[in-house]
Design an enzyme around this catalytic site. Structure first.
Site, PDB file in Angstrom:
ATOM      1  N   GLY A  18      -4.630  36.692   3.420  1.00 61.55           N
ATOM      2  CA  GLY A  18      -4.765  36.595   1.970  1.00 61.55           C
ATOM      3  C   GLY A  18      -4.569  37.948   1.322  1.00 61.55           C
ATOM      4  O   GLY A  18      -4.754  38.989   1.956  1.00 61.55           O
ATOM      5  N   GLY A  20      -5.093  39.950  -2.608  1.00 57.36           N
ATOM      6  CA  GLY A  20      -5.451  39.969  -4.021  1.00 57.36           C
ATOM      7  C   GLY A  20      -4.869  41.193  -4.699  1.00 57.36           C
ATOM      8  O   GLY A  20      -4.104  41.955  -4.099  1.00 57.36           O
ATOM      9  N   VAL A  25      -6.880  40.608   2.847  1.00 63.98           N
ATOM     10  CA  VAL A  25      -7.801  39.980   3.796  1.00 63.98           C
ATOM     11  C   VAL A  25      -7.038  39.715   5.093  1.00 63.98           C
ATOM     12  O   VAL A  25      -5.983  39.076   5.081  1.00 63.98           O
ATOM     13  CB  VAL A  25      -8.383  38.659   3.249  1.00 63.98           C
ATOM     14  CG1 VAL A  25      -9.328  38.037   4.279  1.00 63.98           C
ATOM     15  CG2 VAL A  25      -9.121  38.901   1.935  1.00 63.98           C
ATOM     16  N   LYS A  40     -12.081  41.838   4.513  1.00 67.02           N
ATOM     17  CA  LYS A  40     -11.531  42.196   3.208  1.00 67.02           C
ATOM     18  C   LYS A  40     -11.390  43.714   3.172  1.00 67.02           C
ATOM     19  O   LYS A  40     -12.381  44.443   3.326  1.00 67.02           O
ATOM     20  CB  LYS A  40     -12.469  41.702   2.106  1.00 67.02           C
ATOM     21  CG  LYS A  40     -11.951  41.887   0.688  1.00 67.02           C
ATOM     22  CD  LYS A  40     -12.934  41.258  -0.305  1.00 67.02           C
ATOM     23  CE  LYS A  40     -12.443  41.383  -1.729  1.00 67.02           C
ATOM     24  NZ  LYS A  40     -13.383  40.734  -2.688  1.00 67.02           N
ATOM     25  N   ASP A 134     -17.984  32.625 -11.398  1.00 70.56           N
ATOM     26  CA  ASP A 134     -16.548  32.335 -11.295  1.00 70.56           C
ATOM     27  C   ASP A 134     -16.318  31.166 -10.343  1.00 70.56           C
ATOM     28  O   ASP A 134     -15.431  31.201  -9.479  1.00 70.56           O
ATOM     29  CB  ASP A 134     -15.774  33.562 -10.827  1.00 70.56           C
ATOM     30  CG  ASP A 134     -14.258  33.419 -11.049  1.00 70.56           C
ATOM     31  OD1 ASP A 134     -13.860  32.612 -11.926  1.00 70.56           O
ATOM     32  OD2 ASP A 134     -13.492  34.109 -10.360  1.00 70.56           O
TER      33      ASP A 134
END
Length: 438
Positions: A18, A20, A25, A40, A134
């Site tokens: 992943g 961001g 990640v 992360k 969130d």
């Protein structure tokens, strides 16, 4: 040939899973236990430039406070001179958004199961003073057993962020899931606002689309503030009653988590979570992670390893050549390529080859686990050139391939006899058959 292995502390980093805006990640493996985790990774300089240190500290603090079977588990936090590493439970089943996008809306009983897990997780967060702020399908993961795991506490709020009026005042979240009181900028209760987001998620799971959706943000917020939405025909009356009480624009009359837990629709086939709570983790260590204390820093170790050869590649290689003898005379020809196996570590094998080739008068050039040799003397067909490559065929077994790149074949045969004699202490098998390797 070689591959790079990167280790951070006791973890070996693997593939990217992943990415961001400010973090990556990666899958990793705990080398002590063999357990798979997600790490992360964030650059220190980026966090400082973007003024995100407080947010990351808050995320870590929030996750330290909550240990629940339906919340992604925080294992530990590490730091190097350049990076911060947050070690998390690895959840491999995708997220709720992906599931709805791929499979479409869920049956009511399946949606209820996920909603039950979501509410128990969120209610537990609230009992510890943590508001997520969130909640959305993209932040709700599914494990390999189909269990829900709430993730991403980057916008979470802790008790110390509550002002004297007992409310939070930071506007944050994703527009389609944000409670009306968050938008009104008059202060809000984080727990009550989280429940609104849970109601939107439940509607989304059962309908396959959002209750409040508009490309124009002002129109979207107006719809939210008026609870302007319609139910699909397939919603049961009891589900609609519960959702209407959750998506109440007035936070003072909105249903509470304890009331949801006692709701008749919610209670159907409900199985309370079973978990053993760990001891509280001290939050005093978090500041240390962001300090420059050399004692607390981990080192990112990049280690070059030989390429691992799988069974298919190995059998394919062995089927190409006949290995009855290393240098079998046949019709006046000598093989120009051969190989041996060794149970010694790869680095030791390369070192021994380097030493032996130098003693034999060859110029040696090494690149990781590939060695190029060139003879000092000019032979019948120019200088003898040899390439040696090392492959890992098992954790404790290496195959070393030796082939002539240039020069005379008979000279290559003589060279290999001398080389194999010099390497006799590390050679395990000098005659390689499929049966012996398999």
């Amino acid at each position: 040939m070689s591959r790079q292995r990167i280790r951070v502390g006791k973890y070996e980093l693997g593939r990217l899973v992943g990415e961001g805006k400010f973090s990556k990640v990666k899958f990793a493996r705990n080398m002590e236990t063999g357990e798979g985790v997600a790490i992360k990774i964030m650059e220190r300089d980026t966090l400082l430039k973007q003024k995100m240190v407080k947010q990351i500290k808050r995320e870590i603090s929030a996750m330290n406070l909550i240990k629940h079977p339906n919340i992604v588990r925080l294992h530990e936090v590490m730091a190097s001179k350049k990076r911060i590493y947050i070690v998390l439970e690895f959840v491999m089943g995708g997220d709720l958004h992906d599931k709805i996008t791929h499979d479409g809306r869920l049956r009511e009983d399946e949606a209820r199961k996920y909603f039950q897990q979501l509410i128990t997780a969120v209610d537990y967060c609230h009992s510890r003073g943590v508001s997520h702020r969130d909640l959305k399908p993209e932040n709700v993961l599914l494990d390999s057993y189909g269990n829900l795991k709430v993730s991403d506490f980057g916008l979470s709020a802790l008790p110390q962020q509550v002002r004297e009026d007992g409310l939070l005042h930071t506007q944050c979240g994703t527009p389609n899931y944000v409670a009306p009181e968050v938008i009104n900028d008059k202060g809000y209760d984080g727990a009550t606002a989280d429940l609104w987001s849970c109601g939107v998620i439940l509607f989304y799971l059962m309908a396959g689309y959002l209750p409040f959706d508009d490309q124009n943000l002002m129109r979207l917020y107006k719809k939210s503030c008026k609870a302007d939405f319609k139910y699909p025909l397939w919603f049961s009356s009891s589900a609609k009653k519960l959702i209407s009480r959750i998506l109440d624009p007035n936070p003072k009359t909105r249903i509470t988590a304890p009331e949801i837990l006692q709701n008749e629709w919610f209670q159907k086939d409900y199985i309370p979570p079973k978990f053993q709570e760990d001891e509280d983790v001290s939050l005093n260590d978090i500041d240390v992670v962001f300090s420059d204390s050399e004692e607390q820093l981990v080192t990112e170790i990049k280690e070059i390893q030989p390429v691992f050869m799988n069974a298919f590649e190995l059998i394919s290689m062995l089927q190409v050549l006949n290995f009855g003898n290393m240098f079998e005379q046949h019709m006046g020809l000598v093989n120009q390529q051969t190989r041996f196996t060794s149970k010694h570590p790869a680095k030791e094998i390369i070192t021994k080859i380097d030493e032996a080739a130098g003693t034999l008068g060859f110029n040696v050039k090494k690149r990781n686990f590939k060695v190029k040799l060139q003879g000092a003397n000019i032979g019948r067909k120019g200088r003898l050139s040899v390439v040696i490559e090392l492959f890992e065929v098992a954790p404790s077994l290496c195959m070393v391939e030796v082939h002539k790149a240039g020069g005379d074949t008979l000279e290559f045969s003589e060279f290999y006899e001398k080389l194999s004699s010099a390497l006799k202490d590390i050679i395990w098998k000098s005659k390689v058959n499929i049966g012996e390797i398999a």
